[in-house]
Design a protein around this motif. Structure first.
Motif, short mmCIF file in Angstrom:
data_model
loop_
_atom_site.label_atom_id
_atom_site.label_comp_id
_atom_site.label_asym_id
_atom_site.label_seq_id
_atom_site.Cartn_x
_atom_site.Cartn_y
_atom_site.Cartn_z
N GLY A 173 -11.75 -4.95 12.61
CA GLY A 173 -10.54 -4.60 11.88
C GLY A 173 -9.81 -5.85 11.43
N THR A 174 -8.57 -5.66 11.00
CA THR A 174 -7.81 -6.80 10.53
C THR A 174 -6.34 -6.67 10.93
OG1 THR A 174 -7.40 -8.23 8.62
CG2 THR A 174 -7.35 -5.86 8.22
N LEU A 175 -5.60 -7.77 10.78
CA LEU A 175 -4.23 -7.83 11.28
C LEU A 175 -3.24 -7.04 10.45
CD1 LEU A 175 -3.86 -11.62 12.10
CD2 LEU A 175 -4.38 -9.76 13.68
N SER A 176 -3.53 -6.94 9.16
CA SER A 176 -2.57 -6.26 8.30
C SER A 176 -3.27 -5.58 7.14
CB SER A 176 -1.54 -7.25 7.75
OG SER A 176 -0.64 -6.56 6.89
N GLY A 177 -2.95 -4.31 6.97
CA GLY A 177 -3.52 -3.56 5.86
C GLY A 177 -2.61 -3.57 4.64
N GLU A 178 -1.30 -3.73 4.87
CA GLU A 178 -0.37 -3.64 3.74
C GLU A 178 0.96 -4.34 3.97
OE1 GLU A 178 0.00 0.61 3.32
OE2 GLU A 178 1.39 0.78 4.99
N HIS A 179 1.31 -4.69 5.20
CA HIS A 179 2.62 -5.29 5.43
C HIS A 179 2.65 -6.78 5.12
CE1 HIS A 179 4.10 -1.96 8.41
NE2 HIS A 179 3.85 -1.51 7.21
N GLY A 180 1.51 -7.43 5.31
CA GLY A 180 1.45 -8.88 5.10
C GLY A 180 1.54 -9.62 6.43
N ILE A 181 1.37 -10.92 6.33
CA ILE A 181 1.32 -11.77 7.53
C ILE A 181 2.66 -12.44 7.77
CG2 ILE A 181 0.17 -13.76 8.58
CD1 ILE A 181 -1.61 -11.26 8.30
N HIS A 217 -1.74 5.66 8.18
CA HIS A 217 -2.44 6.07 6.96
C HIS A 217 -3.90 6.17 7.43
CE1 HIS A 217 1.23 4.86 5.09
NE2 HIS A 217 1.00 3.57 5.20
N GLY A 241 0.83 -1.20 0.00
CA GLY A 241 0.00 0.00 0.00
C GLY A 241 0.87 1.25 0.00
N ASN A 250 -5.67 2.45 8.41
CA ASN A 250 -4.48 1.61 8.50
C ASN A 250 -3.46 2.24 9.43
OD1 ASN A 250 -2.03 0.47 6.00
ND2 ASN A 250 -2.54 -0.38 7.98
N THR A 281 -5.51 -2.56 10.94
CA THR A 281 -6.43 -1.71 10.19
C THR A 281 -7.83 -1.87 10.76
OG1 THR A 281 -5.09 -1.96 8.21
CG2 THR A 281 -7.35 -1.28 7.87
N ASP A 302 0.67 -2.90 11.93
CA ASP A 302 -0.03 -2.61 10.68
C ASP A 302 -1.52 -2.93 10.78
OD1 ASP A 302 -0.29 -2.12 7.88
OD2 ASP A 302 -0.10 -4.27 7.48
#
Lengths: 457, 457
Positions: free
Chosen positions: B410-418, B371, B149, B376, B342, B340
């Motif tokens: 929400g979620t664990l990662s918006g752009e960095h990955g798991i 962001h 992102g 995020n 989100t 990261d």
């Protein structure tokens, strides 16, 4: 007809009013807007994800084919149950579960009609960009499973660009959830996107989280005519190539304009060889400027008339005419075949010349309608499938058109899908190893091949 | 070290200069910008798809793990070869194969650095929207495999939104092609999108067709300060919720601003509790109007100062400062953990309060960088992994932060990955059946589990 004991189990899940197997009703679910037909053995109308899951557990155990259906507006044979079995019709799962414009999402059941979602979003000042020609009838589930486009997808992108997440019932009856309500989410594999356009072959989508966007402040619409189809196409390619991005840019040839005008009589330019319906949107200032740039460009390409839709009524009139095109053609011949080839936009003039040359050569009555700005073309051929000799010419012409698109780095379908209609042409644009890879994924997800079997994979 | 005969076969493919197994060099490929390390047995630098395919045929036969690597800027452990084997480093496959602005696409090899692509596009008046913090170094292959992102993804979307197609070498060494150069393409399964963010676990991307877009006419940048972080966050949520869509809206807390200011000293507002860096883009008229709307909104939320970047130099200064944040933190402590999470944007104020409360409670030195416009958030914790007691507190704090994000949809990662970093937290946002489904796909595609094994799937 399904076996009596299986029928009894299925009726126990949904009740006898939502299990249908009278032949005269089954017939209504044997076809879509593509021409082939195949009778299902039963049509089931689920109301909940749990019902879908229970049906799938039985279908999986009994290895009964299951084909999902929305409004049946598919033009690629997507919901035609070619291997019979069950049609799962989602028309009663038609609830908008939530609209949250602060976070820009809506959660819907698959049977929600696209237009009904637009109506629900409008009071909030929001909209859902995908606007397939069928939007007044087609369902969001169908839009998702075919990854539907539409005129304004030129600027806004297609359905997959607006799907944040979904709930899916797998062949086994297991229920999985992909994505989330977050605009950005890279947690795990991007299955929501894979399922968009998978035409019901990988699972049954029972709930969808959509991204919705604020309506632009202004829309301005122009109707531009040209004295040659070639100039029309060149104008399109030049406008896009120069960096302007209208919301929509629809191309219609003389035959299309006249067919529409015969039917709705709203004063479209019958003499023009090519017509562009162009819409810009955004802030008033940005629209005005973009409109001026477009006017300059179309004038460079010899535009004969440039009409501006000054009122909302005018604008609606033009779009109603454009949207009427399919219906209009359907009235003037027993069958109408609308194709969906796409080429990079710089190749639009060349592709249109090729379409005209091919359909002329085969002596076919054909029109050209195109979401030209994104290279997505719908050659329309008026025919009669009962006329065997003519039908053979139609098939040969389309085979040549597909080959021409492939030769221009184009593709078989921009928005209609592959379904039954174009499965045999896949090798034109996809090599054996890639097709094998599709089959590998399909087999992993649906080992007994019960999900919409007999289609493109 | 790989077996001598296998090494000999691999050297025969790429030559001895592009096969590396000296321990001191291998060390350089044992880690990324996340903190864990694992030594590869060999690093191979392919130049062509065919070389990658040949390497994979041997790796597949020998069941040797293969981990793809770009510039190693991943912050989730994506390219760390936890099960050793081969690191395939794409840094030498760094050619821009074509740029076609008329059709709005570029074809690149995976090792092309994001910034180099931007530089190549700039003379054409085009750009590639994804702009991860690492864009000066990170490769397009890495951007694709992590679905990167960046600040302007608020308006423009993330990497997957710009990938039209790709060439992929499968675990077996077979080469497949997904998508095409067409903006609209629904021909077959949407595998390009599935491979975006799959972190090298499903195949090796060796060529990418990207969608590129015209640069906006104008960009206007504002630096706004607030006397409370809560007001800052509320302003964000209110601006987005009211339908305005800036190109970027970056939130920095006091600690972040001061860390940047300590390092680069460009006159950032040290006293402010919260700062927003907001950019609008588009036509000059549209920008001016949007900027006015934003100014009105931030004033409603008690903005203390509003500074406009009047020149391109000013604008670059502000963005350079923002992009410096990671490096700056890295200088003030042995380790910096950047998270990261989100959440839907309406929950941003609540999530930021939660992050502050949790990091305070665990006595951690932490900053908030976000962001913010797309929800995020990158909570940054300064720590020292050698300090075992503190590290335990860091882990506990992040576990609570992840739980809080999950509780807010929400979620664990918006752009960095798991990657490695968050694999263990997946159950917070993904149920067992869905995780099993990921594993099923992974197993179907890579039955011997040789593609980046030991990660999130």
């Amino acid at each position: 007809m399904l076996k009596p004991d299986v029928k009894m189990e299925l009726v126990a899940i949904v009740g006898s009013d939502r299990y249908v197997d009278q032949p005269e009703v089954l017939t209504c679910y044997s076809y879509d807007s593509f021409a082939e037909e195949a009778m299902p053995e039963a049509v089931i109308f689920p109301l909940t994800t749990e019902e879908v899951a229970e049906v799938m557990r039985i279908a999986s155990r009994e290895k009964i084919p299951v084909t999902a259906r929305g409004a049946g507006t598919s033009v690629c044979g997507g919901p035609v149950p070619v291997q019979h079995g069950i049609v799962l019709c989602f028309s009663k799962m038609n609830k908008i579960l939530s609209i949250n414009t602060r976070d820009r999402h809506a959660v819907v059941q698959p049977g929600v009609v696209n237009l009904d979602l637009q109506k629900a979003l409008a009071p909030h000042g929001f909209f859902f960009p995908p606007d397939p020609g069928s939007m007044n009838f087609s369902t969001i589930g169908g839009n998702v499973s075919h990854n539907a486009g539409g005129p304004r997808c030129l600027k806004y992108g297609v359905t997959v660009d607006y799907v944040l997440g979904m709930q899916v019932v797998l062949a086994s009856g297991k229920v999985v959830r992909f994505g989330s309500k977050n605009i950005k989410d890279v947690t795990g594999y991007n299955f929501s996107a894979l399922y968009c356009g998978s035409e019901g072959t990988l699972g049954l989508v029972t709930e969808i989280i959509l991204r919705v966007v604020p309506r632009p402040e202004t829309m301005q619409t122009l109707l531009v005519t040209f004295d040659s189809l070639d100039n029309t196409a060149r104008a399109v390619s030049d406008i896009i190539g120069s960096g302007i991005l209208p919301a929509a840019m629809e191309l219609m040839d003389k035959m299309t304009i006249n067919a529409i005008e015969d039917a709705v009589g709203i004063g479209l330019p019958r003499e023009a060889e090519g017509t562009l319906l162009i819409e810009v949107d955004g802030t008033t200032e940005a629209c005005s400027r973009e409109r001026q740039q477009i006017v300059a460009k179309v004038q460079e390409h010899g535009a004969v008339t440039i009409e501006e839709a000054c009122t909302e009524e005018d604008r609606n009139r033009l779009w109603t005419a454009r949207r009427a095109a399919y219906g209009v053609f359907a009235k003037i011949s027993p069958n109408i075949v609308s194709e969906d080839v796409t080429v990079p936009v710089s190749r639009v003039p060349e592709m249109i010349r090729k379409i005209v040359e091919i359909t002329d050569r085969y002596g076919l009555k054909a029109g050209v309608l195109a979401h030209a700005g994104d290279g997505n073309m719908h050659p329309l051929v008026c025919t009669d499938r009962e006329n065997h000799e003519e039908w053979q010419r139609v098939e040969k012409a389309f085979a040549e058109i597909f080959q021409a698109a492939a030769d221009m780095e184009g593709t078989l379908s921009g928005e209609h899908g592959i379904g039954l209609a174009k499965a045999e042409y896949l090798p034109l644009v996809m090599d054996q190893d890639t097709r094998d890879f599709m089959a590998l994924i399909k087999h992993a997800v649906d080992p007994d091949n019960i999900l919409n079997p007999g289609k493109f994979v």
